[in-house]
Design a protein around this motif. Structure first.
Motif, PDB file in Angstrom:
ATOM      1  N   GLN A 271       0.814  -1.215   0.000  1.00 55.02           N
ATOM      2  CA  GLN A 271       0.000   0.000   0.000  1.00 55.02           C
ATOM      3  C   GLN A 271       0.847   1.265   0.000  1.00 55.02           C
ATOM      4  O   GLN A 271       0.433   2.289  -0.561  1.00 55.02           O
ATOM      5  N   TYR A 272       2.015   1.214   0.598  1.00 58.14           N
ATOM      6  CA  TYR A 272       2.864   2.408   0.636  1.00 58.14           C
ATOM      7  C   TYR A 272       3.637   2.600  -0.669  1.00 58.14           C
ATOM      8  O   TYR A 272       4.186   3.666  -0.917  1.00 58.14           O
ATOM      9  N   LEU A 273       3.655   1.557  -1.496  1.00 54.17           N
ATOM     10  CA  LEU A 273       4.313   1.637  -2.797  1.00 54.17           C
ATOM     11  C   LEU A 273       3.365   2.072  -3.912  1.00 54.17           C
ATOM     12  O   LEU A 273       3.812   2.575  -4.945  1.00 54.17           O
ATOM     13  N   TYR A 274       2.055   1.873  -3.705  1.00 57.18           N
ATOM     14  CA  TYR A 274       1.083   2.112  -4.779  1.00 57.18           C
ATOM     15  C   TYR A 274      -0.018   3.105  -4.431  1.00 57.18           C
ATOM     16  O   TYR A 274      -0.628   3.676  -5.345  1.00 57.18           O
ATOM     17  N   LEU A 275      -0.338   3.277  -3.174  1.00 58.52           N
ATOM     18  CA  LEU A 275      -1.426   4.164  -2.764  1.00 58.52           C
ATOM     19  C   LEU A 275      -0.849   5.393  -2.089  1.00 58.52           C
ATOM     20  O   LEU A 275       0.323   5.421  -1.720  1.00 58.52           O
ATOM     21  N   SER A 276      -1.680   6.425  -1.909  1.00 53.64           N
ATOM     22  CA  SER A 276      -1.153   7.676  -1.374  1.00 53.64           C
ATOM     23  C   SER A 276      -2.206   8.424  -0.570  1.00 53.64           C
ATOM     24  O   SER A 276      -3.383   8.020  -0.498  1.00 53.64           O
ATOM     25  N   GLN A 356       5.014  -6.321 -10.100  1.00 56.37           N
ATOM     26  CA  GLN A 356       4.918  -5.122 -10.939  1.00 56.37           C
ATOM     27  C   GLN A 356       6.190  -4.286 -10.835  1.00 56.37           C
ATOM     28  O   GLN A 356       6.532  -3.546 -11.759  1.00 56.37           O
ATOM     29  N   GLY A 357       6.883  -4.393  -9.702  1.00 54.97           N
ATOM     30  CA  GLY A 357       8.183  -3.742  -9.582  1.00 54.97           C
ATOM     31  C   GLY A 357       9.202  -4.323 -10.533  1.00 54.97           C
ATOM     32  O   GLY A 357      10.074  -3.605 -11.049  1.00 54.97           O
ATOM     33  N   VAL A 358       9.106  -5.631 -10.790  1.00 54.42           N
ATOM     34  CA  VAL A 358       9.965  -6.269 -11.794  1.00 54.42           C
ATOM     35  C   VAL A 358       9.591  -5.762 -13.180  1.00 54.42           C
ATOM     36  O   VAL A 358      10.452  -5.389 -13.986  1.00 54.42           O
ATOM     37  N   VAL A 359       8.296  -5.741 -13.458  1.00 52.46           N
ATOM     38  CA  VAL A 359       7.814  -5.279 -14.768  1.00 52.46           C
ATOM     39  C   VAL A 359       8.278  -3.856 -15.041  1.00 52.46           C
ATOM     40  O   VAL A 359       8.680  -3.516 -16.165  1.00 52.46           O
ATOM     41  N   ALA A 360       8.271  -3.015 -14.013  1.00 50.52           N
ATOM     42  CA  ALA A 360       8.626  -1.599 -14.173  1.00 50.52           C
ATOM     43  C   ALA A 360      10.126  -1.341 -14.084  1.00 50.52           C
ATOM     44  O   ALA A 360      10.567  -0.199 -14.238  1.00 50.52           O
ATOM     45  N   GLY A 361      10.922  -2.371 -13.816  1.00 47.67           N
ATOM     46  CA  GLY A 361      12.363  -2.193 -13.715  1.00 47.67           C
ATOM     47  C   GLY A 361      12.838  -1.711 -12.359  1.00 47.67           C
ATOM     48  O   GLY A 361      14.004  -1.342 -12.203  1.00 47.67           O
ATOM     49  N   GLN A 406      -4.283  -9.298 -15.677  1.00 48.85           N
ATOM     50  CA  GLN A 406      -5.454  -9.397 -14.819  1.00 48.85           C
ATOM     51  C   GLN A 406      -5.807  -8.019 -14.278  1.00 48.85           C
ATOM     52  O   GLN A 406      -4.975  -7.105 -14.236  1.00 48.85           O
ATOM     53  N   THR A 407      -7.046  -7.874 -13.864  1.00 41.14           N
ATOM     54  CA  THR A 407      -7.535  -6.636 -13.268  1.00 41.14           C
ATOM     55  C   THR A 407      -7.986  -6.940 -11.848  1.00 41.14           C
ATOM     56  O   THR A 407      -8.846  -7.811 -11.638  1.00 41.14           O
ATOM     57  N   LEU A 408      -7.409  -6.254 -10.879  1.00 44.22           N
ATOM     58  CA  LEU A 408      -7.739  -6.499  -9.480  1.00 44.22           C
ATOM     59  C   LEU A 408      -9.100  -5.892  -9.157  1.00 44.22           C
ATOM     60  O   LEU A 408      -9.417  -4.774  -9.562  1.00 44.22           O
ATOM     61  N   SER A 409      -9.898  -6.653  -8.398  1.00 47.68           N
ATOM     62  CA  SER A 409     -11.244  -6.184  -8.099  1.00 47.68           C
ATOM     63  C   SER A 409     -11.821  -6.964  -6.925  1.00 47.68           C
ATOM     64  O   SER A 409     -11.512  -8.156  -6.735  1.00 47.68           O
ATOM     65  N   GLY A 424      -9.770  -2.065 -10.012  1.00 46.49           N
ATOM     66  CA  GLY A 424      -9.556  -1.645 -11.391  1.00 46.49           C
ATOM     67  C   GLY A 424      -8.104  -1.581 -11.827  1.00 46.49           C
ATOM     68  O   GLY A 424      -7.830  -1.281 -12.995  1.00 46.49           O
ATOM     69  N   MET A 425      -7.171  -1.881 -10.942  1.00 46.11           N
ATOM     70  CA  MET A 425      -5.752  -1.823 -11.295  1.00 46.11           C
ATOM     71  C   MET A 425      -5.408  -2.985 -12.228  1.00 46.11           C
ATOM     72  O   MET A 425      -5.641  -4.150 -11.911  1.00 46.11           O
ATOM     73  N   GLU A 426      -4.862  -2.664 -13.389  1.00 52.89           N
ATOM     74  CA  GLU A 426      -4.464  -3.682 -14.355  1.00 52.89           C
ATOM     75  C   GLU A 426      -2.997  -4.032 -14.149  1.00 52.89           C
ATOM     76  O   GLU A 426      -2.140  -3.141 -14.107  1.00 52.89           O
ATOM     77  N   ILE A 427      -2.723  -5.319 -14.009  1.00 56.14           N
ATOM     78  CA  ILE A 427      -1.358  -5.757 -13.716  1.00 56.14           C
ATOM     79  C   ILE A 427      -0.947  -6.884 -14.654  1.00 56.14           C
ATOM     80  O   ILE A 427      -1.783  -7.523 -15.298  1.00 56.14           O
TER      81      ILE A 427
END
Length: 466
Positions: A271-276, A356-361, A406-409, A424-427
């Protein structure tokens, strides 16, 4: 039961290798070069799992969950049965939950009470930390017995006066004991006394919306508490593990301590990596869904946390999974943010979100495995039984499709909560098959686990201290 996992890329905290994996019963029996398993092994297999184009990684170890956790007049909505089932769906095959000591209660009776909740109900393996809220001579003596019984970590709170809060003097007493018996002290580091003053001021001024939860718990009060905990640990020679670190200045305090060689470790959470803080400020009462402690921070804190994971100043990622339904539970704080139960759901999505951190480098594949599986296993005395795919290790194995979308829901997750903070987050990436001690518990969209499969884990001491 003999299972062969064939054609995949086996991941570890040190790298990746194409290999086949042989599982015999509950353990990993062998790894072999692709096609290197004896024909007799293949012929005698009860099942062959084809893993071409997939990662094969050790099951996740979530070292911070709160199933059936009492808080604010209610209880977290995931039971040990529903929460561990959701964990399995997300590729987490071990949790370490918290047994919460009440004032006047012994540590042994606390552990017995929480074992009664979990035993026979968990779908994956589980252990416990002990939350120490009543520091006295009897409690300190019991800490030694708990360590001998395989409960080797103790959490204290610098927050929540009147509930879990312990004084600096009590922290020193407990840290002294841990320095002697080898236990790991875990700390919820926020200045609760100052926070309560800011909360009272906000309410007196009519500021009662959910965003005030974040504004009355500023990063400076997390950083101050981390610095104070580090100082007390230095004085007592005790190791320190800071839970759910959320902000850049708090991370700076951890980094400075580690740079001097002090045994200080910290986790962060997805949550601290993706939400604010922007999520806490959503219109109406929607921000209540995002109330947790420490609170979500302004978005500029996210990049330093990712950097901390890369540099190992943040040792691992846990979830602090503590869900409360929006209807009926989060609603308890409508009109008074201080009454909103603190906690978010997340145990099902940790492996995917850090991927997703791997996907984003941001992270390497090896670091993904390290922060979600291997390091928590080492940190909390479970390695090499957990956290690695190697002969003799428990066959806790995830077959992961790195290209699936996938889409988280809330409509598709398996946690017992009526909303998703990642709606709605697509990963990219999806858990395909999960083995827990050699048993297939999730397979291509179907669940095959059961309550009671999970076993209680006696834990050794933190392996970074030996």
């Amino acid at each position: 039961m003999r299972i062969v996992i064939r054609g995949g890329t086996v991941l570890s905290s040190t790298g990746a290798v194409d290999a086949d994996v042989l599982v015999e019963g509950e353990r990993v029996a062998a790894l072999a070069v692709p096609g290197g398993l004896a024909e007799s092994w293949l012929a005698g297999a009860d099942r062959v799992i084809e893993a071409g184009g997939r990662y094969v990684l050790p099951g996740g170890v979530d070292a911070h969950t709160h199933m059936e956790m009492p808080f604010g007049g209610t209880e977290s909505s995931d039971t040990f049965e529903t929460g561990t089932r959701a964990a399995a769906w997300g590729g987490t095959t071990t949790i370490v939950d918290f047994a919460v000591q009440a004032r006047g209660e012994s540590l042994q009776s606390t552990l017995d009470k929480w074992r009664a909740k979990a035993d026979g109900n968990c779908a994956v393996d589980y252990g416990f930390h002990l939350i120490v809220s009543d520091v006295n001579d009897a409690t300190l003596k019991e800490m030694d017995a708990c360590v001998a019984a395989g409960v080797t970590s103790f959490k204290m709170f610098m927050a929540y006066p009147g509930a879990f809060y312990v004084t600096d003097g009590e922290i020193v007493r407990a840290m002294d004991r841990a320095a002697d018996n080898g236990a790991l002290v875990m700390m919820h580091a926020e200045n609760g006394i100052a926070i309560d003053e800011l909360v009272a001021r906000a309410l007196a001024e009519g500021r009662a919306d959910p965003v005030q939860h974040g504004l009355t718990r500023p990063p400076e009060l997390e950083a101050e508490a981390v610095h104070r905990a580090v100082t007390l640990a230095r004085v007592t020679r005790a190791p320190l593990y800071v839970v759910h670190l959320s902000s850049a200045p708090a991370l700076d305090a951890v980094t400075a301590a580690r740079d001097t060689g002090q045994n200080v470790f910290a986790e962060t959470c997805p949550q601290y990596l993706y939400l604010s803080l922007d999520d806490l400020a959503r219109p109406g009462f929607e921000g209540a869904k995002y109330v947790c402690s420490p609170p979500l921070r302004p978005v500029e804190h996210q990049a330093p946390l990712w950097r901390g994971l890369r540099t190992n100043d943040l040792s691992l990622v846990s979830t602090d999974h503590c869900p409360f339904c929006f209807a009926e539970q989060k609603e308890l704080g409508r009109g008074d943010f201080s009454r909103i139960p603190n906690g978010l759901p997340g145990v099902e999505h940790r492996m995917d979100l850090i991927h997703q951190g791997v996907v984003a480098g941001e992270l390497s594949l090896a670091r993904w495995v390290e922060v979600t599986s291997t390091t928590p296993a080492r940190m909390f005395g479970l390695y090499p039984r957990k956290g690695v795919i190697a002969p003799g290790a428990d066959a806790d194995i995830v077959v992961y499709d790195p290209t699936a979308r996938q889409t988280l829901s809330a409509s598709t997750h398996h946690m017992n909560v009526d909303y998703s903070v990642y709606e709605g987050m697509e990963i990219t990436g999806r858990v395909e098959t999960v083995l827990s001690r050699g048993r297939v518990v999730v397979d291509r969209g179907s669940y095959h686990g059961s309550p009671g499969h999970g076993r209680f884990l006696d834990r050794a001491l933190c392996q970074y201290l030996n």
